[in-house]
Write a protein that holds these residues in place. Sequence first.
Motif, PDB file in Angstrom:
ATOM      1  N   LYS A   5      40.888 -30.974 -70.984  1.00 52.86           N
ATOM      2  CA  LYS A   5      41.952 -30.073 -70.197  1.00 52.86           C
ATOM      3  C   LYS A   5      42.268 -31.287 -68.881  1.00 52.86           C
ATOM      4  O   LYS A   5      43.000 -30.850 -68.510  1.00 52.86           O
ATOM      5  CB  LYS A   5      41.037 -29.008 -69.505  1.00 52.86           C
ATOM      6  CG  LYS A   5      41.019 -27.955 -70.507  1.00 52.86           C
ATOM      7  CD  LYS A   5      40.204 -26.663 -69.751  1.00 52.86           C
ATOM      8  CE  LYS A   5      40.251 -25.334 -70.739  1.00 52.86           C
ATOM      9  NZ  LYS A   5      39.377 -24.256 -70.071  1.00 52.86           N
ATOM     10  N   LYS A   8      45.374 -34.238 -69.668  1.00 50.83           N
ATOM     11  CA  LYS A   8      46.749 -33.879 -69.716  1.00 50.83           C
ATOM     12  C   LYS A   8      47.124 -32.716 -68.816  1.00 50.83           C
ATOM     13  O   LYS A   8      46.591 -31.794 -69.039  1.00 50.83           O
ATOM     14  CB  LYS A   8      47.464 -33.489 -71.100  1.00 50.83           C
ATOM     15  CG  LYS A   8      48.797 -33.314 -71.054  1.00 50.83           C
ATOM     16  CD  LYS A   8      49.390 -32.973 -72.523  1.00 50.83           C
ATOM     17  CE  LYS A   8      50.916 -32.708 -72.447  1.00 50.83           C
ATOM     18  NZ  LYS A   8      51.285 -31.446 -71.741  1.00 50.83           N
ATOM     19  N   VAL A  10      48.244 -29.226 -67.302  1.00 48.90           N
ATOM     20  CA  VAL A  10      49.016 -28.307 -67.935  1.00 48.90           C
ATOM     21  C   VAL A  10      50.068 -27.994 -66.998  1.00 48.90           C
ATOM     22  O   VAL A  10      49.765 -27.809 -65.709  1.00 48.90           O
ATOM     23  CB  VAL A  10      47.972 -27.278 -68.136  1.00 48.90           C
ATOM     24  CG1 VAL A  10      48.636 -25.897 -68.557  1.00 48.90           C
ATOM     25  CG2 VAL A  10      46.968 -27.794 -69.051  1.00 48.90           C
ATOM     26  N   THR A  11      51.227 -27.553 -67.295  1.00 45.51           N
ATOM     27  CA  THR A  11      52.567 -27.044 -66.481  1.00 45.51           C
ATOM     28  C   THR A  11      52.823 -25.681 -66.800  1.00 45.51           C
ATOM     29  O   THR A  11      52.317 -25.084 -67.683  1.00 45.51           O
ATOM     30  CB  THR A  11      53.659 -28.070 -66.740  1.00 45.51           C
ATOM     31  OG1 THR A  11      54.173 -27.841 -68.079  1.00 45.51           O
ATOM     32  CG2 THR A  11      53.383 -29.620 -66.485  1.00 45.51           C
ATOM     33  N   ASP A  14      54.115 -25.416 -70.017  1.00 51.27           N
ATOM     34  CA  ASP A  14      53.042 -24.999 -71.171  1.00 51.27           C
ATOM     35  C   ASP A  14      52.635 -23.639 -71.076  1.00 51.27           C
ATOM     36  O   ASP A  14      52.488 -22.955 -72.407  1.00 51.27           O
ATOM     37  CB  ASP A  14      52.075 -25.867 -70.754  1.00 51.27           C
ATOM     38  CG  ASP A  14      52.484 -27.347 -70.872  1.00 51.27           C
ATOM     39  OD1 ASP A  14      51.778 -28.077 -70.066  1.00 51.27           O
ATOM     40  OD2 ASP A  14      53.086 -27.709 -71.638  1.00 51.27           O
ATOM     41  N   VAL A  15      52.641 -22.978 -69.879  1.00 50.48           N
ATOM     42  CA  VAL A  15      52.185 -21.811 -69.908  1.00 50.48           C
ATOM     43  C   VAL A  15      53.082 -20.807 -70.655  1.00 50.48           C
ATOM     44  O   VAL A  15      52.952 -19.868 -71.124  1.00 50.48           O
ATOM     45  CB  VAL A  15      51.846 -21.379 -68.642  1.00 50.48           C
ATOM     46  CG1 VAL A  15      51.417 -19.838 -68.581  1.00 50.48           C
ATOM     47  CG2 VAL A  15      50.547 -21.926 -67.983  1.00 50.48           C
ATOM     48  N   LYS A  17      55.396 -21.471 -72.816  1.00 51.52           N
ATOM     49  CA  LYS A  17      55.644 -21.667 -74.288  1.00 51.52           C
ATOM     50  C   LYS A  17      54.390 -20.846 -74.931  1.00 51.52           C
ATOM     51  O   LYS A  17      54.608 -20.234 -75.834  1.00 51.52           O
ATOM     52  CB  LYS A  17      55.351 -23.009 -74.776  1.00 51.52           C
ATOM     53  CG  LYS A  17      56.705 -23.781 -74.469  1.00 51.52           C
ATOM     54  CD  LYS A  17      56.442 -25.359 -74.717  1.00 51.52           C
ATOM     55  CE  LYS A  17      57.670 -26.204 -74.566  1.00 51.52           C
ATOM     56  NZ  LYS A  17      57.466 -27.635 -74.852  1.00 51.52           N
ATOM     57  N   ALA A  18      53.210 -20.903 -74.143  1.00 51.41           N
ATOM     58  CA  ALA A  18      52.038 -20.162 -74.721  1.00 51.41           C
ATOM     59  C   ALA A  18      52.254 -18.631 -74.884  1.00 51.41           C
ATOM     60  O   ALA A  18      51.951 -18.088 -75.758  1.00 51.41           O
ATOM     61  CB  ALA A  18      50.956 -20.884 -74.252  1.00 51.41           C
ATOM     62  N   GLN A  23      59.938 -20.216 -67.908  1.00 49.38           N
ATOM     63  CA  GLN A  23      59.115 -20.694 -66.754  1.00 49.38           C
ATOM     64  C   GLN A  23      59.388 -19.974 -65.581  1.00 49.38           C
ATOM     65  O   GLN A  23      58.431 -19.827 -64.725  1.00 49.38           O
ATOM     66  CB  GLN A  23      59.738 -22.050 -66.533  1.00 49.38           C
ATOM     67  CG  GLN A  23      58.749 -23.131 -65.652  1.00 49.38           C
ATOM     68  CD  GLN A  23      59.166 -24.484 -65.485  1.00 49.38           C
ATOM     69  OE1 GLN A  23      59.981 -24.842 -66.504  1.00 49.38           O
ATOM     70  NE2 GLN A  23      58.894 -25.040 -64.582  1.00 49.38           N
ATOM     71  N   LEU A  53      44.791 -22.293 -71.028  1.00 51.82           N
ATOM     72  CA  LEU A  53      45.435 -23.661 -71.039  1.00 51.82           C
ATOM     73  C   LEU A  53      44.799 -24.235 -69.929  1.00 51.82           C
ATOM     74  O   LEU A  53      44.777 -25.544 -69.969  1.00 51.82           O
ATOM     75  CB  LEU A  53      46.923 -23.547 -70.989  1.00 51.82           C
ATOM     76  CG  LEU A  53      47.628 -23.055 -72.223  1.00 51.82           C
ATOM     77  CD1 LEU A  53      48.995 -22.994 -71.824  1.00 51.82           C
ATOM     78  CD2 LEU A  53      47.344 -23.945 -73.394  1.00 51.82           C
ATOM     79  N   TYR A  55      45.499 -23.619 -66.545  1.00 52.70           N
ATOM     80  CA  TYR A  55      46.613 -23.906 -65.551  1.00 52.70           C
ATOM     81  C   TYR A  55      45.793 -23.602 -64.169  1.00 52.70           C
ATOM     82  O   TYR A  55      45.400 -22.644 -63.985  1.00 52.70           O
ATOM     83  CB  TYR A  55      47.638 -23.119 -65.694  1.00 52.70           C
ATOM     84  CG  TYR A  55      48.772 -23.525 -64.673  1.00 52.70           C
ATOM     85  CD1 TYR A  55      48.603 -22.512 -63.540  1.00 52.70           C
ATOM     86  CD2 TYR A  55      49.623 -24.536 -64.642  1.00 52.70           C
ATOM     87  CE1 TYR A  55      49.885 -22.736 -62.502  1.00 52.70           C
ATOM     88  CE2 TYR A  55      50.621 -24.862 -63.665  1.00 52.70           C
ATOM     89  CZ  TYR A  55      50.423 -23.878 -62.487  1.00 52.70           C
ATOM     90  OH  TYR A  55      51.567 -24.021 -61.603  1.00 52.70           O
TER      91      TYR A  55
END
Length: 351
Positions: A5, A8, A10-11, A14-15, A17-18, A23, A53, A55
Motif C-alpha cells: 500500500k 504506490k 493511491v489516487t 484509482d478509486v 476506476k474501482a 473522478q 485501496l 486511499y
Amino acid sequence: MSSQKTSKRVTMMDVAKAAGCSQATVSVVLNNVTDIKISAELRARVVEAARTLGYGQKSFLRRAGLDELRGGCIGFVVDQLATTTEAVNAIEGARQESWEADVTILVAQTQGRAEHERRALDRLSRAGVQGLIYMSIFTRRVALDPMFETLPVPLVLLNCYTSDNRFPSVVPDEINGGRLATSALIDKGHQRIGTITGESFMEAAQDRLIGYRKALRKAGIDYDDRLVAQGSWTPTSGYEATQQLLALPERPTAIFCQNDKMAWGCMTALREAGLSVPGDISVIGYDDEELARHLRPQLTTLDLPHRAMGAWAVRRLDHPPAAEALPHAPHKVACAFIERATVAPPRHPTR
C-alpha cells in the motif's frame, strides 16, 4: 500492514476506476460535498473502494516528511490557473500529498506579472505560510524577483528552475518522454517517423525533439528534417502540419505529435485524407489530456506528471535549508507511456 500500500500512491483516479464512476464523483464523496445529489448506493461504493485501496492512509513519506508542516499552510504561486489543466493537476497532487498531514494550501495566480507576484508573496507571508511553491505553466528557466531571495520559509520551484539552481526544483523528464514515444513506434517496426513539434522557443518542444532524435540514433535511423513539422500546440496546427507531412514524396508511416491537441488535429487530417489510424498511419500524442480518452480510436500518449511533481514539491519543502548542498540539480519526473489504440505495425514493414 503490507508494504504494497505504501509502494504506490493511491489516487482518486484509482478509486474512480474501482468504483466505476468519475473522478469528480469520488472527489464529491470523499470531500463530503452535500449540495450535489449522489445516490446512497454510489456513495457507499466509492467509500468502500477508497477503504479497500487504502486511499487517504498516510504513506511513509508523509509520516517522515510533513510533520514539521502539520497544522500549517503552504503558499502556491502560479502564473496561470483558470485556463490550464497543468496547474490544476499540480495543485491536486500537492493537495493529496498534504491532506493527511493537516496542511492547507493557499493558491495565488499572478498572470506572470512581477507586481502581482510581490503582492502575493507579501500576503501569503502575512498569512503565515510555512513554505512556498512557485510554478510556471511552461517549463522554463525563470529569473525570480529579489523578494524571493529573502523569504523566511523554504521555496521549491515547480516546472521551472533558476540559472544558478539555488532552489530545489522539479520538472518533467521531457527528453526521455520524446525518446519513449519515438521508441514505441520504432519497436512496432516504423522507420519513417514524422514528428509535429510545439513552438521551437519552448523547452518542452526542444527537449521532446532531442528525445525523438536520440531514439532514431539508437535505432540506427537517419534523422530527416523533412519529417519534422512545426506546430503551435493547437489542433489547427496539428492538422496543417499533418497535411505538410502527407505531401512528402514518401509520407511517414507514423507521426509523433508533441501534444494531444495537435494529435487531434493530426487524426482529423488523416481521416479527411482517407487514411485510417493506426491501419495506415500510427499516431502518438503527449500530455494525456482528457480528450485522449475520447478520441476514436483512443489516443496512445504520454502522461505529463504534474500531479507527481506537485506531491514531490510538498515533500521537498520539509527539508531543512541549512542541511542542503548547492546547487540543486532539477529533479526530473518520468513521463509514463500510456498505450491505447492508435499505434500498430506499419502496413508494409521495412525491416
